[in-house]
Design a protein around this motif. Sequence first.
Motif, PDB file in Angstrom:
ATOM      1  N   ALA A  32      46.496  51.780  33.519  1.00 55.35           N
ATOM      2  CA  ALA A  32      45.890  50.507  33.869  1.00 55.35           C
ATOM      3  C   ALA A  32      46.179  49.558  32.784  1.00 55.35           C
ATOM      4  O   ALA A  32      46.818  49.882  31.806  1.00 55.35           O
ATOM      5  N   ILE A  33      45.738  48.498  32.919  1.00 57.03           N
ATOM      6  CA  ILE A  33      45.921  47.397  31.996  1.00 57.03           C
ATOM      7  C   ILE A  33      45.168  47.693  30.707  1.00 57.03           C
ATOM      8  O   ILE A  33      43.999  48.052  30.719  1.00 57.03           O
ATOM      9  N   VAL A  34      45.852  47.530  29.558  1.00 52.80           N
ATOM     10  CA  VAL A  34      45.234  47.711  28.248  1.00 52.80           C
ATOM     11  C   VAL A  34      45.112  46.349  27.586  1.00 52.80           C
ATOM     12  O   VAL A  34      46.069  45.577  27.543  1.00 52.80           O
ATOM     13  N   GLY A  35      43.928  46.043  27.043  1.00 57.96           N
ATOM     14  CA  GLY A  35      43.731  44.801  26.321  1.00 57.96           C
ATOM     15  C   GLY A  35      43.615  43.579  27.202  1.00 57.96           C
ATOM     16  O   GLY A  35      43.735  42.452  26.721  1.00 57.96           O
ATOM     17  N   GLY A  36      43.381  43.761  28.502  1.00 58.36           N
ATOM     18  CA  GLY A  36      43.267  42.633  29.413  1.00 58.36           C
ATOM     19  C   GLY A  36      41.821  42.361  29.786  1.00 58.36           C
ATOM     20  O   GLY A  36      40.887  42.748  29.084  1.00 58.36           O
ATOM     21  N   ASN A  37      41.622  41.694  30.918  1.00 56.98           N
ATOM     22  CA  ASN A  37      40.281  41.416  31.401  1.00 56.98           C
ATOM     23  C   ASN A  37      40.275  41.424  32.917  1.00 56.98           C
ATOM     24  O   ASN A  37      41.320  41.531  33.556  1.00 56.98           O
ATOM     25  N   GLU A  38      39.091  41.338  33.483  1.00 62.57           N
ATOM     26  CA  GLU A  38      38.951  41.380  34.924  1.00 62.57           C
ATOM     27  C   GLU A  38      39.490  40.095  35.539  1.00 62.57           C
ATOM     28  O   GLU A  38      39.168  38.992  35.090  1.00 62.57           O
ATOM     29  N   ALA A  39      40.309  40.254  36.545  1.00 62.03           N
ATOM     30  CA  ALA A  39      40.861  39.086  37.247  1.00 62.03           C
ATOM     31  C   ALA A  39      39.814  38.502  38.183  1.00 62.03           C
ATOM     32  O   ALA A  39      38.930  39.218  38.663  1.00 62.03           O
ATOM     33  N   ALA A 201      50.689  40.690  33.964  1.00 57.70           N
ATOM     34  CA  ALA A 201      50.707  41.986  34.644  1.00 57.70           C
ATOM     35  C   ALA A 201      49.308  42.263  35.162  1.00 57.70           C
ATOM     36  O   ALA A 201      48.314  41.857  34.553  1.00 57.70           O
ATOM     37  N   ALA A 202      49.204  42.965  36.271  1.00 58.39           N
ATOM     38  CA  ALA A 202      47.894  43.256  36.858  1.00 58.39           C
ATOM     39  C   ALA A 202      47.916  44.634  37.505  1.00 58.39           C
ATOM     40  O   ALA A 202      48.970  45.127  37.926  1.00 58.39           O
ATOM     41  N   GLY A 203      46.735  45.247  37.576  1.00 65.11           N
ATOM     42  CA  GLY A 203      46.644  46.543  38.221  1.00 65.11           C
ATOM     43  C   GLY A 203      45.295  47.196  38.041  1.00 65.11           C
ATOM     44  O   GLY A 203      44.384  46.661  37.405  1.00 65.11           O
ATOM     45  N   TRP A 204      45.185  48.391  38.604  1.00 64.27           N
ATOM     46  CA  TRP A 204      43.950  49.175  38.557  1.00 64.27           C
ATOM     47  C   TRP A 204      44.128  50.430  37.710  1.00 64.27           C
ATOM     48  O   TRP A 204      43.441  51.421  37.902  1.00 64.27           O
ATOM     49  N   GLY A 205      45.027  50.400  36.749  1.00 63.57           N
ATOM     50  CA  GLY A 205      45.348  51.591  35.974  1.00 63.57           C
ATOM     51  C   GLY A 205      44.372  51.861  34.843  1.00 63.57           C
ATOM     52  O   GLY A 205      43.282  51.295  34.761  1.00 63.57           O
ATOM     53  N   LEU A 206      44.805  52.716  33.931  1.00 65.13           N
ATOM     54  CA  LEU A 206      43.994  53.074  32.776  1.00 65.13           C
ATOM     55  C   LEU A 206      43.811  51.870  31.853  1.00 65.13           C
ATOM     56  O   LEU A 206      44.664  50.987  31.793  1.00 65.13           O
ATOM     57  N   ALA A 213      40.168  57.769  33.534  1.00 61.58           N
ATOM     58  CA  ALA A 213      39.971  57.249  34.881  1.00 61.58           C
ATOM     59  C   ALA A 213      40.590  55.864  35.006  1.00 61.58           C
ATOM     60  O   ALA A 213      40.659  55.105  34.040  1.00 61.58           O
ATOM     61  N   TYR A 214      41.012  55.553  36.227  1.00 64.85           N
ATOM     62  CA  TYR A 214      41.524  54.232  36.523  1.00 64.85           C
ATOM     63  C   TYR A 214      40.370  53.226  36.592  1.00 64.85           C
ATOM     64  O   TYR A 214      39.211  53.597  36.741  1.00 64.85           O
ATOM     65  N   SER A 215      40.727  51.959  36.496  1.00 64.86           N
ATOM     66  CA  SER A 215      39.730  50.905  36.652  1.00 64.86           C
ATOM     67  C   SER A 215      39.421  50.708  38.130  1.00 64.86           C
ATOM     68  O   SER A 215      40.327  50.691  38.968  1.00 64.86           O
ATOM     69  N   ASN A 216      38.151  50.553  38.464  1.00 59.55           N
ATOM     70  CA  ASN A 216      37.786  50.234  39.848  1.00 59.55           C
ATOM     71  C   ASN A 216      38.140  48.800  40.192  1.00 59.55           C
ATOM     72  O   ASN A 216      38.501  48.505  41.331  1.00 59.55           O
ATOM     73  N   VAL A 217      38.012  47.894  39.210  1.00 56.52           N
ATOM     74  CA  VAL A 217      38.262  46.477  39.463  1.00 56.52           C
ATOM     75  C   VAL A 217      39.655  46.092  38.988  1.00 56.52           C
ATOM     76  O   VAL A 217      40.211  46.705  38.079  1.00 56.52           O
ATOM     77  N   LEU A 218      40.206  45.075  39.623  1.00 63.16           N
ATOM     78  CA  LEU A 218      41.541  44.605  39.262  1.00 63.16           C
ATOM     79  C   LEU A 218      41.511  43.943  37.886  1.00 63.16           C
ATOM     80  O   LEU A 218      40.709  43.047  37.633  1.00 63.16           O
ATOM     81  N   LEU A 219      42.404  44.385  37.016  1.00 62.26           N
ATOM     82  CA  LEU A 219      42.524  43.840  35.670  1.00 62.26           C
ATOM     83  C   LEU A 219      43.862  43.126  35.521  1.00 62.26           C
ATOM     84  O   LEU A 219      44.820  43.417  36.239  1.00 62.26           O
ATOM     85  N   GLN A 220      43.917  42.207  34.569  1.00 62.34           N
ATOM     86  CA  GLN A 220      45.157  41.483  34.287  1.00 62.34           C
ATOM     87  C   GLN A 220      45.312  41.311  32.791  1.00 62.34           C
ATOM     88  O   GLN A 220      44.340  41.383  32.041  1.00 62.34           O
ATOM     89  N   CYS A 260      49.673  50.120  31.904  1.00 62.37           N
ATOM     90  CA  CYS A 260      49.524  51.529  31.533  1.00 62.37           C
ATOM     91  C   CYS A 260      49.590  52.377  32.794  1.00 62.37           C
ATOM     92  O   CYS A 260      49.958  51.891  33.867  1.00 62.37           O
ATOM     93  N   GLN A 261      49.226  53.630  32.705  1.00 64.77           N
ATOM     94  CA  GLN A 261      49.320  54.540  33.841  1.00 64.77           C
ATOM     95  C   GLN A 261      48.422  54.062  34.981  1.00 64.77           C
ATOM     96  O   GLN A 261      47.278  53.692  34.782  1.00 64.77           O
ATOM     97  N   GLY A 262      48.974  54.073  36.198  1.00 57.56           N
ATOM     98  CA  GLY A 262      48.268  53.572  37.361  1.00 57.56           C
ATOM     99  C   GLY A 262      48.683  52.172  37.735  1.00 57.56           C
ATOM    100  O   GLY A 262      48.410  51.701  38.835  1.00 57.56           O
ATOM    101  N   ASP A 263      49.353  51.466  36.799  1.00 59.98           N
ATOM    102  CA  ASP A 263      49.852  50.118  37.068  1.00 59.98           C
ATOM    103  C   ASP A 263      51.281  50.140  37.590  1.00 59.98           C
ATOM    104  O   ASP A 263      51.806  49.098  38.002  1.00 59.98           O
ATOM    105  N   SER A 264      51.925  51.286  37.554  1.00 60.71           N
ATOM    106  CA  SER A 264      53.314  51.398  38.000  1.00 60.71           C
ATOM    107  C   SER A 264      53.518  50.763  39.361  1.00 60.71           C
ATOM    108  O   SER A 264      52.678  50.880  40.256  1.00 60.71           O
ATOM    109  N   GLY A 265      54.653  50.112  39.522  1.00 64.85           N
ATOM    110  CA  GLY A 265      54.992  49.493  40.793  1.00 64.85           C
ATOM    111  C   GLY A 265      54.359  48.144  41.009  1.00 64.85           C
ATOM    112  O   GLY A 265      54.720  47.428  41.933  1.00 64.85           O
TER     113      GLY A 265
END
Length: 318
Positions: A32-39, A201-206, A213-220, A260-265
């Motif tokens: 998932a997104i590292v060092g980001g915040n909730e979109a 970049a955005a996603g629900w990854g680590l 665990a992955y993030s439940n909420v979308l991060l960017q 990070c992992q889970g953000d692939s694609g």
Amino acid sequence: MSGVVVAVSLLGCGGSELERAEVDATGRMDQAIVGGNEARPGSHPWIISLQQYGSHFCGGSLIRVGNRAESDIVLTAAHCIYDGTSRLTAVAGAHDLASPSSTQQVVSATKTVYHPAYNPDTTVNDIAVVVLAKPIKFSATVQPVCLPWDTVSAGSPSCGQSSSMRPTLVSQPSLAEPPRNPVGLVPGEASVPAENTMMIAAGWGLTSEGGAAYSNVLLQVGVPIVGSAALARQYSSQGITIFPEAMLGAGYAQGGKDSCQGDSGGPLVAKALPGYTLYGITSFGIGCARAGSPGVYTRVSNYRSWINAQIANNSRVQ
């Protein structure tokens, strides 16, 4: 679906570079997104959660396939679907995966196609399409992203727009819009973003390397483009070859912010004309948010002809 291990000398999440001479790279299917915040909900209306048996494993981007307000084609990374896609679904309009909204759309996939020259050992040509059983309808929270070289004219369909996008937030500091691109990219010139161009970049990854665990909420997260020469130097020290025509890098020299992992694609976008444009697809990296190890993304502009061919061959939207 388990993580894809890329057979190159690249350290995956967890462990020290000093622990082994030859290390593995994990493609970011589990990143998932590292060092980001909730979109802000709805601010990335093109992002897709790819799921198997109801569980998120990769991201994707909804693209326009014609003049109708719907699409049945999702762009993602080849490594996301390379090992099989049983019970694959695409979820559009999502924000909190644990609390689906009434505007969320869930559509089954009927077919996946990865680039014929995709190499799982080098991760070159890490791009694929997911063909859906029925079109996803566009709405205020579901829109296609623009692709490099898209243009807009009177009466032409739009892309890369979101009704909820605003440049700044005051009352909700925990939620954020994609930051405005200071460069002001335009079609054509924007097919290869310049060094230091700010991307999103955005996603629900680590949210951390080695997270559980992955993030439940979308991060960017906002990350600047790294020049091809610098990217190649940084990865050559790990025995990894960068293909500049097919890959681009984004991240900070000091680390701290990354996909990070889970953000692939998932998407790497920037504000351009005619709207937010997809320049990269989250592909791989050494760990997550490490200093001197920017994320590597598939360079979408290199594959526009291939994408167009997949739309022509696979989309049933007239």
